[in-house]
Scaffold this motif. Structure first.
Motif, PDB file in Angstrom:
ATOM      1  N   ASP A   4       0.719  -1.481   0.410  1.00  0.00           N
ATOM      2  CA  ASP A   4       0.277  -0.303   0.112  1.00  0.00           C
ATOM      3  C   ASP A   4       0.504   0.911   0.136  1.00  0.00           C
ATOM      4  N   ILE A   5       1.911   0.852   0.662  1.00  0.00           N
ATOM      5  CA  ILE A   5       2.852   2.727   0.666  1.00  0.00           C
ATOM      6  C   ILE A   5       3.095   3.155  -0.303  1.00  0.00           C
ATOM      7  N   LEU A   6       3.533   1.729  -1.428  1.00  0.00           N
ATOM      8  CA  LEU A   6       4.156   1.801  -2.753  1.00  0.00           C
ATOM      9  C   LEU A   6       2.970   2.171  -3.755  1.00  0.00           C
ATOM     10  N   ILE A   7       1.720   2.451  -3.584  1.00  0.00           N
ATOM     11  CA  ILE A   7       0.808   2.562  -4.654  1.00  0.00           C
ATOM     12  C   ILE A   7       0.472   3.919  -4.247  1.00  0.00           C
ATOM     13  N   PHE A   8       0.692   4.202  -2.925  1.00  0.00           N
ATOM     14  CA  PHE A   8       1.244   5.847  -1.967  1.00  0.00           C
ATOM     15  C   PHE A   8       1.148   6.742  -2.790  1.00  0.00           C
ATOM     16  N   ALA A   9       2.630   6.189  -2.916  1.00  0.00           N
ATOM     17  CA  ALA A   9       3.995   6.814  -3.632  1.00  0.00           C
ATOM     18  C   ALA A   9       3.620   7.201  -4.724  1.00  0.00           C
ATOM     19  N   ILE A  10       3.320   6.296  -5.386  1.00  0.00           N
ATOM     20  CA  ILE A  10       3.321   6.411  -6.764  1.00  0.00           C
ATOM     21  C   ILE A  10       2.172   7.401  -7.329  1.00  0.00           C
ATOM     22  N   GLY A  11       1.445   6.807  -6.270  1.00  0.00           N
ATOM     23  CA  GLY A  11       0.160   7.901  -6.640  1.00  0.00           C
ATOM     24  C   GLY A  11       0.060   9.344  -6.457  1.00  0.00           C
ATOM     25  N   ALA A  12       0.828   9.490  -4.945  1.00  0.00           N
ATOM     26  CA  ALA A  12       1.457  10.547  -4.480  1.00  0.00           C
ATOM     27  C   ALA A  12       2.783  12.139  -5.690  1.00  0.00           C
ATOM     28  N   PHE A  45       0.434   3.323 -15.814  1.00  0.00           N
ATOM     29  CA  PHE A  45      -0.884   3.094 -16.105  1.00  0.00           C
ATOM     30  C   PHE A  45      -0.115   1.480 -16.720  1.00  0.00           C
ATOM     31  N   THR A  46       0.450   1.646 -18.086  1.00  0.00           N
ATOM     32  CA  THR A  46       1.393   0.845 -18.795  1.00  0.00           C
ATOM     33  C   THR A  46       1.975   0.057 -17.951  1.00  0.00           C
ATOM     34  N   GLY A  47       3.465   0.520 -17.641  1.00  0.00           N
ATOM     35  CA  GLY A  47       4.093   0.144 -17.310  1.00  0.00           C
ATOM     36  C   GLY A  47       4.223  -0.442 -15.525  1.00  0.00           C
ATOM     37  N   LEU A  48       2.866  -0.377 -15.144  1.00  0.00           N
ATOM     38  CA  LEU A  48       2.911  -0.902 -13.131  1.00  0.00           C
ATOM     39  C   LEU A  48       1.293  -2.133 -14.336  1.00  0.00           C
ATOM     40  N   HIS A  49       0.666  -1.917 -14.579  1.00  0.00           N
ATOM     41  CA  HIS A  49       0.348  -2.890 -15.470  1.00  0.00           C
ATOM     42  C   HIS A  49       0.741  -4.303 -16.078  1.00  0.00           C
ATOM     43  N   ALA A  50       1.977  -3.683 -16.577  1.00  0.00           N
ATOM     44  CA  ALA A  50       2.871  -4.835 -17.259  1.00  0.00           C
ATOM     45  C   ALA A  50       4.207  -5.656 -16.067  1.00  0.00           C
ATOM     46  N   LEU A  51       4.030  -4.470 -14.981  1.00  0.00           N
ATOM     47  CA  LEU A  51       4.962  -4.990 -14.316  1.00  0.00           C
ATOM     48  C   LEU A  51       4.590  -6.428 -12.592  1.00  0.00           C
ATOM     49  N   VAL A  52       3.050  -5.384 -12.047  1.00  0.00           N
ATOM     50  CA  VAL A  52       2.449  -5.754 -11.793  1.00  0.00           C
ATOM     51  C   VAL A  52       0.914  -6.457 -11.682  1.00  0.00           C
ATOM     52  N   GLY A  53       0.210  -5.723 -12.658  1.00  0.00           N
ATOM     53  CA  GLY A  53      -1.068  -6.313 -12.787  1.00  0.00           C
ATOM     54  C   GLY A  53      -2.511  -5.350 -13.035  1.00  0.00           C
ATOM     55  N   HIS A  55      -4.873  -4.275 -10.871  1.00  0.00           N
ATOM     56  CA  HIS A  55      -5.512  -4.143 -10.140  1.00  0.00           C
ATOM     57  C   HIS A  55      -4.962  -2.896  -9.165  1.00  0.00           C
ATOM     58  N   ALA A  56      -3.204  -3.098  -9.250  1.00  0.00           N
ATOM     59  CA  ALA A  56      -2.304  -2.224  -8.387  1.00  0.00           C
ATOM     60  C   ALA A  56      -2.412  -1.164  -9.642  1.00  0.00           C
ATOM     61  N   ALA A  57      -2.051  -2.012 -10.750  1.00  0.00           N
ATOM     62  CA  ALA A  57      -2.334   0.198 -11.672  1.00  0.00           C
ATOM     63  C   ALA A  57      -3.017   0.401 -12.053  1.00  0.00           C
ATOM     64  N   PHE A  58      -4.086  -0.095 -11.773  1.00  0.00           N
ATOM     65  CA  PHE A  58      -5.703   0.903 -11.776  1.00  0.00           C
ATOM     66  C   PHE A  58      -5.186   1.578 -10.696  1.00  0.00           C
ATOM     67  N   ALA A  59      -5.228   1.277  -8.958  1.00  0.00           N
ATOM     68  CA  ALA A  59      -5.318   1.609  -7.968  1.00  0.00           C
ATOM     69  C   ALA A  59      -4.240   3.015  -7.839  1.00  0.00           C
ATOM     70  N   LEU A  63      -5.962   6.710  -7.253  1.00  0.00           N
ATOM     71  CA  LEU A  63      -5.477   7.310  -6.693  1.00  0.00           C
ATOM     72  C   LEU A  63      -4.410   9.016  -6.537  1.00  0.00           C
ATOM     73  N   GLY A  64      -3.813   8.795  -7.820  1.00  0.00           N
ATOM     74  CA  GLY A  64      -2.852   9.511  -7.842  1.00  0.00           C
ATOM     75  C   GLY A  64      -3.837  10.697  -8.753  1.00  0.00           C
ATOM     76  N   LEU A  65      -5.129  10.628  -9.716  1.00  0.00           N
ATOM     77  CA  LEU A  65      -5.799  11.713  -9.978  1.00  0.00           C
ATOM     78  C   LEU A  65      -6.959  12.144  -8.406  1.00  0.00           C
ATOM     79  N   ILE A  66      -7.488  11.328  -7.965  1.00  0.00           N
ATOM     80  CA  ILE A  66      -8.304  11.484  -6.983  1.00  0.00           C
ATOM     81  C   ILE A  66      -7.372  13.084  -6.361  1.00  0.00           C
ATOM     82  N   ILE A  67      -5.914  12.340  -5.935  1.00  0.00           N
ATOM     83  CA  ILE A  67      -5.127  13.563  -5.066  1.00  0.00           C
ATOM     84  C   ILE A  67      -4.439  15.056  -6.157  1.00  0.00           C
ATOM     85  N   THR A  68      -4.681  14.713  -7.474  1.00  0.00           N
ATOM     86  CA  THR A  68      -4.516  15.943  -7.830  1.00  0.00           C
ATOM     87  C   THR A  68      -5.118  16.478  -7.774  1.00  0.00           C
TER      88      THR A  68
END
Length: 93
Positions: A4-12, A45-53, A55-59, A63-68
């Motif tokens: 979760d912390i990595l998802i938050f860091a990417i979104g921020a 999104f494309t890079g995260l989708h290729a690396l981890v899937g 769900h994580a890419a969408f999250a 989160l980045g869009l919401i914070i923005t």
């Protein structure tokens, strides 16, 4: 799935880029900064989708869009409150 912390860091980071990229491209024009931000979100999104899937890419991107959006609304509100002609905190309704 990413932690979760990595998802938050990417979104921020994506949200911070929405403020920093247009400021650096003032001479290129208004639309160039926005096009670069959209491209950055698509690449993230494309890079995260290729690396981890999906769900994580969408999250992370969501989160980045919401914070923005929240940051832009708060920045607009702060700018309105600090207007020199009619400061809203001194008005009597």
């Amino acid at each position: 799935m990413l932690p979760d912390i990595l998802i938050f860091a990417i979104g921020a980071t994506l949200a911070a880029s929405a403020f920093l990229l247009p400021a650096g491209l003032r001479s290129a024009g208004h639309h160039a900064g926005h096009a670069l931000i959209v491209a950055l979100y698509i690449v993230a999104f494309t890079g995260l989708h290729a690396l981890v899937g999906t769900h994580a890419a969408f999250a992370a991107v969501l989160l980045g869009l919401i914070i923005t959006v929240l940051s832009k609304v708060l920045a607009i509100n702060f700018r309105l409150v600090q207007v020199a002609n009619h400061p809203k905190h001194r008005r009597c309704y």
